[in-house]
Each structure stands twice: as structure tokens, then as C-alpha cells.
Design a protein around this motif. Structure first.
Motif, PDB file in Angstrom:
ATOM      1  N   GLY A  32       0.785  -1.233   0.000  1.00 17.05           N
ATOM      2  CA  GLY A  32       0.000   0.000   0.000  1.00 17.05           C
ATOM      3  C   GLY A  32       0.809   1.271   0.000  1.00 17.05           C
ATOM      4  N   THR A  33       2.060   1.238  -0.429  1.00 20.66           N
ATOM      5  CA  THR A  33       2.891   2.433  -0.333  1.00 20.66           C
ATOM      6  C   THR A  33       3.282   2.979  -1.708  1.00 20.66           C
ATOM      7  OG1 THR A  33       4.842   1.033  -0.099  1.00 20.66           O
ATOM      8  CG2 THR A  33       3.829   1.838   1.910  1.00 20.66           C
ATOM      9  N   VAL A  34       2.506   2.656  -2.743  1.00 20.29           N
ATOM     10  CA  VAL A  34       2.728   3.232  -4.065  1.00 20.29           C
ATOM     11  C   VAL A  34       1.543   4.125  -4.402  1.00 20.29           C
ATOM     12  CG1 VAL A  34       3.154   2.778  -6.503  1.00 20.29           C
ATOM     13  CG2 VAL A  34       3.995   1.175  -4.789  1.00 20.29           C
TER      14      VAL A  34
ATOM     15  N   TRP B 299       8.510   1.113 -11.801  1.00 18.92           N
ATOM     16  CA  TRP B 299       8.161  -0.224 -12.253  1.00 18.92           C
ATOM     17  C   TRP B 299       8.429  -1.189 -11.105  1.00 18.92           C
ATOM     18  CZ3 TRP B 299       5.585   0.034 -16.619  1.00 18.92           C
ATOM     19  CH2 TRP B 299       5.798   1.158 -17.442  1.00 18.92           C
ATOM     20  N   ILE B 300       7.467  -2.063 -10.840  1.00 16.56           N
ATOM     21  CA  ILE B 300       7.542  -2.963  -9.690  1.00 16.56           C
ATOM     22  C   ILE B 300       7.717  -4.392 -10.173  1.00 16.56           C
ATOM     23  CG2 ILE B 300       6.393  -3.746  -7.588  1.00 16.56           C
ATOM     24  CD1 ILE B 300       7.017  -0.766  -7.583  1.00 16.56           C
TER      25      ILE B 300
ATOM     26  N   TYR C   5      11.150  -5.263  -5.848  1.00 15.27           N
ATOM     27  CA  TYR C   5      12.129  -4.489  -6.591  1.00 15.27           C
ATOM     28  C   TYR C   5      11.411  -3.350  -7.329  1.00 15.27           C
ATOM     29  CZ  TYR C   5      15.110  -8.592  -5.877  1.00 15.27           C
ATOM     30  OH  TYR C   5      15.835  -9.617  -5.316  1.00 15.27           O
ATOM     31  N   SER C   6      12.109  -2.242  -7.507  1.00 17.70           N
ATOM     32  CA  SER C   6      11.505  -1.125  -8.231  1.00 17.70           C
ATOM     33  C   SER C   6      12.552  -0.396  -9.057  1.00 17.70           C
ATOM     34  CB  SER C   6      10.829  -0.145  -7.260  1.00 17.70           C
ATOM     35  OG  SER C   6      11.789   0.488  -6.430  1.00 17.70           O
ATOM     36  N   LEU C   7      12.080   0.332 -10.083  1.00 17.78           N
ATOM     37  CA  LEU C   7      12.961   1.093 -10.961  1.00 17.78           C
ATOM     38  C   LEU C   7      12.261   2.360 -11.409  1.00 17.78           C
ATOM     39  CD1 LEU C   7      15.651   0.936 -12.885  1.00 17.78           C
ATOM     40  CD2 LEU C   7      13.962   0.417 -14.650  1.00 17.78           C
ATOM     41  N   VAL C   8      12.956   3.493 -11.300  1.00 14.30           N
ATOM     42  CA  VAL C   8      12.538   4.720 -11.967  1.00 14.30           C
ATOM     43  C   VAL C   8      13.636   5.081 -12.957  1.00 14.30           C
ATOM     44  CG1 VAL C   8      11.016   5.642 -10.189  1.00 14.30           C
ATOM     45  CG2 VAL C   8      13.465   6.089 -10.032  1.00 14.30           C
TER      46      VAL C   8
ATOM     47  N   LEU D 124      10.760  -2.463 -20.125  1.00  9.78           N
ATOM     48  CA  LEU D 124      11.627  -3.470 -20.741  1.00  9.78           C
ATOM     49  C   LEU D 124      13.020  -3.434 -20.123  1.00  9.78           C
ATOM     50  CD1 LEU D 124      10.576  -3.104 -24.486  1.00  9.78           C
ATOM     51  CD2 LEU D 124       9.828  -4.823 -22.828  1.00  9.78           C
ATOM     52  N   ILE D 125      13.503  -2.238 -19.765  1.00 12.14           N
ATOM     53  CA  ILE D 125      14.785  -2.140 -19.049  1.00 12.14           C
ATOM     54  C   ILE D 125      14.685  -2.864 -17.715  1.00 12.14           C
ATOM     55  CG2 ILE D 125      16.364  -0.531 -17.891  1.00 12.14           C
ATOM     56  CD1 ILE D 125      15.757   1.467 -20.138  1.00 12.14           C
ATOM     57  N   MET D 126      13.577  -2.650 -17.000  1.00 15.61           N
ATOM     58  CA  MET D 126      13.375  -3.334 -15.713  1.00 15.61           C
ATOM     59  C   MET D 126      13.345  -4.852 -15.907  1.00 15.61           C
ATOM     60  SD  MET D 126      12.959  -3.300 -12.484  1.00 15.61           S
ATOM     61  CE  MET D 126      11.990  -3.565 -10.991  1.00 15.61           C
TER      62      MET D 126
END
Length: 396
Positions: free
Chosen positions: A77-79, A129-130, A137-140, A190-192
């Protein structure tokens, strides 16, 4: 003619900077939550979040925030995602970002404001991206890459699309990704997926990141198009091109921004170098210059190693200053500090442990001698025949 070309070049680069996505992240330097920050640190953060808010006028494709708790399990619940630019969604924006430092369990916060250059638009910002596995894991990401090229890297040039079948990229309701939905797929996802495939293969985040970025660099994607912050729920992994991201350190946390504010004079923002990876966590920070390498069939050329004296931080400083460096393990290193009159106020040979740590801390007010006055000081590092110097400013 030359002046016209120069003007166009400057306009192009200025426009690219204005209309690029923006990234902000913060991580606690301990196991404690971010709400232990001092009033001075909270003021520093407010400058950062004000700047991100103002920058959103040029990033009209939504904003989003992810928060990680002290416990890896306290993630749910933190997004928060919005399709509106932050400056048109101010109540939600300020409520969400203020909770990062108001909650008693948050130790990582990551924000992204989007200027869509790939895939679907008019949707809530899909960054971060999760990827859910043993951890969240996440990516910005800020930059851009060919989706066709990324597809080839993930599928071994189309020979094995098992990973994408197991983890299909999102099309946001616009059809199958293999068909009409492909236009809605975002390059950053796609990078993620490429990163997570390599992490899964090697069962190690650092090796997986190195493999993924090496593949992209070898395929011709510039590090400047790969500015990103990746998290495994415990650390931040910061990568990109020269000056694409900057980081700063305060007493209780690290900050990362694409475009830091100009009014945070008490803290120094240090840019990452091209192709560098920086890991930030409760144990400190580790730098990996030229992290991703291009494989070559040419004979290896051995380049002699050189010691380096990196910019000290914060600079200017008040209580203490951190002096980072790169040591050559088999050489003795002396570190000295001189005042503007050339008088030595600090001098020592570094121990093996200090050389391995890659940094020392100088605290002028804790010196046994007379208290040092405000002003410019010169750092001098000597290792063999190599001499490196830099300036710092001490303000009482």
C-alpha cells in the motif's frame, strides 16, 4: 554561422533538460525511519520537493511515489500514482511526499515525474516499475532506448521469449504486447525486465545489474539514456550518464535528484560520472566507476592504476568533512590539510583499513591544537610520485 549553430545546440540541450523525466529518492543511513531527520534536514528536503513540484510544469504525464518501510514486509500500500502533473494535483502530492518523513516506518522514498517519450500516455505514471519476487524491486528511469533493441536483448534476438511470456510487459488495456499493444509498451519497463532477468540468472543484484547494463551499453545505448534508481527494498542503486543524477549526504539520509535545487547551500550535490554505479544503504555508500563494461575481442590493454582524490563533501562544511579517495593498495598514502597560509593543520599516513574504506573524516573543531578559523583549506594526498590536491571551505 558558428554562433547560430552554438545557439541551436544550447537550445536543444536546454529543451532536452527541461522536458526530461525527473527523479528524486531518499534513503535512511541507518535502520531508523526517516522521521528522525532534524529540522535543518527537513528544510533541506523541503527545498528538494519544492523543486520537484516546480519541475512538474514541464512533465505533464503524471507523478508517482513508492515508499519502503523499515521492515521489508511493511511495503504494502505504499505506491501512489497520478495521471496529473504534480502542480495540478498539489493536495495529493504534498500529502504523499510529506508522509515519507512523517511516518514512523519509512526509510526509503522514491518519486518520479514523467514526460512520456515511449508507450502509453494519459495514464497514471507507471514509474516506478515494480517486480515482485523474494523482495519488492523497483525502478525509476530517465532517458530512452529502442524497444526493439531491448526486446532482442531480453529474448536473445527473438530465440527465447520465455521471460517475457512469464512477465508480460504492460499495455494498459490496449491489446496484447505481441501485437497491437506493442505501441503502448514503455521502454523503461523493458529495461526493468532485462535487469530482473539478469538478477534472476545470477541470483545476485549487483552482478545482475552489471550484466544488464553491460548488454545495453554494448548494444549502443548511452549511459546518459539510462539514468535510473533501482531498489531491492534495502538499498538504492544509482546509475547513469555524466551529471544525469546527483547525490547528497546529510546527517541521517542520502538524497538523489535529477535536478537539485540551487538554494540548498548547506549541502553539496555531487554528480555521478558517466557509467558509474553508486550503492546507498545503511552501511554507507560505495562507488563503482565505469560499472558496465563493453566486451571486446581485442587484446586487453592494461592501464596503470592511479590514486584519485575525489571532491570532499559537504563543501562548504561546518562540523566535519568527508574526504573520499581511491588508493593503490600496495602504496603508502599520506593525507595532509593546509590552511591558506600554507601551515599544516592535519597530517597522517593512512592505515590499511582507512585505505580500504576509501574515505577519511576531518573534524576541525575536535583538533587538540587551537581551534581552526573559518576559511579555505587545501587537501593534499601523496602516493608515491602522484600528488593530488583539492580545496574545501570551513564555515564556523
Amino acid at each position: 554561422m558558428y554562433r547560430s549553430i552554438l545557439t541551436l545546440f544550447l537550445i536543444f540541450n536546454f529543451s532536452a533538460e527541461i522536458f526530461a523525466c525527473r527523479i528524486w529518492a531518499v534513503i535512511s543511513k541507518s535502520d531508523l525511519a526517516l522521521n528522525v531527520a532534524t529540522n535543518q534536514e527537513l528544510e533541506f528536503v523541503s527545498y528538494q520537493l519544492d523543486a520537484l513540484y516546480d519541475q512538474s510544469q514541464y512533465n505533464q504525464d503524471g507523478w508517482a511515489v513508492i515508499r519502503y518501510g523499515i521492515s521489508v514486509d511493511s511495503m504494502a500500500g505504499t505506491v501512489f500514482r497520478s495521471a496529473l502533473p504534480a502542480n495540478e494535483d498539489s493536495l495529493n502530492y504534498w500529502t504523499t511526499v510529506n508522509e515519507i518523513f512523517g511516518d514512523q516506518s519509512d526509510r526509503i522514498g522514491i518519486a518520479h515525474i514523467r514526460a512520456a517519450t515511449s508507450g502509453a500516455s494519459l495514464i497514471p505514471n507507471p514509474h516506478p516499475w515494480i517486480f515482485e519476487a523474494s523482495k519488492t524491486y523497483s525502478l525509476v528511469h530517465n532517458g530512452g532506448a529502442s524497444k526493439e533493441l531491448l526486446y532482442d536483448l531480453i529474448t536473445d534476438n527473438g530465440l527465447d521469449d520465455t521471460w517475457l511470456e512469464q512477465h508480460p510487459p504492460q499495455t494498459f488495456g490496449n491489446g496484447d504486447w505481441r501485437d497491437e499493444g506493442w505501441n503502448s509498451v514503455v521502454d523503461s519497463e523493458l529495461i526493468m525486465l532485462l535487469i530482473m532477468k539478469q538478477v534472476n540468472i545470477f541470483d545476485d543484484v549487483l552482478i545482475g545489474l552489471e550484466a544488464a547494463f553491460s548488454l545495453m551499453i554494448e548494444a549502443g545505448i548511452s549511459p546518459y539514456m539510462l539514468n535510473c534508481v533501482f531498489s531491492d527494498s534495502e538499498s538504492l542503486y544509482v546509475y547513469g550518464g555524466s551529471n544525469g543524477l546527483k547525490f547528497s549526504e546529510s546527517e541521517s539520509f542520502y538524497s538523489i535528484m535529477s535536478s537539485p535545487p540551487n538554494n540548498s547551500v548547506s549541502y553539496n550535490w555531487e554528480p555521478i560520472s558517466s557509467g558509474e554505479l553508486i550503492i546507498l544503504n545503511k552501511d554507507g555508500f560505495t562507488r563503482y566507476p565505469l560499472f558496465a563494461v563493453v566486451q571486446s575481442n581485442e587484446p586487453e590493454i592494461v592501464v596503470p592504476q592511479k590514486p584519485e582524490l575525489y571532491p570532499a563533501y559537504p563543501n562548504p562544511f561546518n562540523g566535519q568533512v568527508v574526504i573520499p579517495f581511491k588508493a593503490i593498495s600496495d602504496r603508502p598514502i599520506s593525507m595532509s590539510i593546509f590552511n591558506i597560509s600554507g601551515i599544516s593543520v592535519y597530517s597522517k599516513y593512512l592505515s590499511t583499513r582507512e585505505k580500504e574504506s576509501g574515505k577519511i573524516i576531518w573534524q576541525p573543531d575536535k583538533a587538540v591544537e587551537n581551534s581552526h578559523s573559518s576559511g579555505v583549506y587545501i587537501i593534499k594526498m601523496i602516493s608515491g610520485v602522484d600528488v593530488k590536491t583539492s580545496k574545501i571551505l570551513f564555515i564556523k
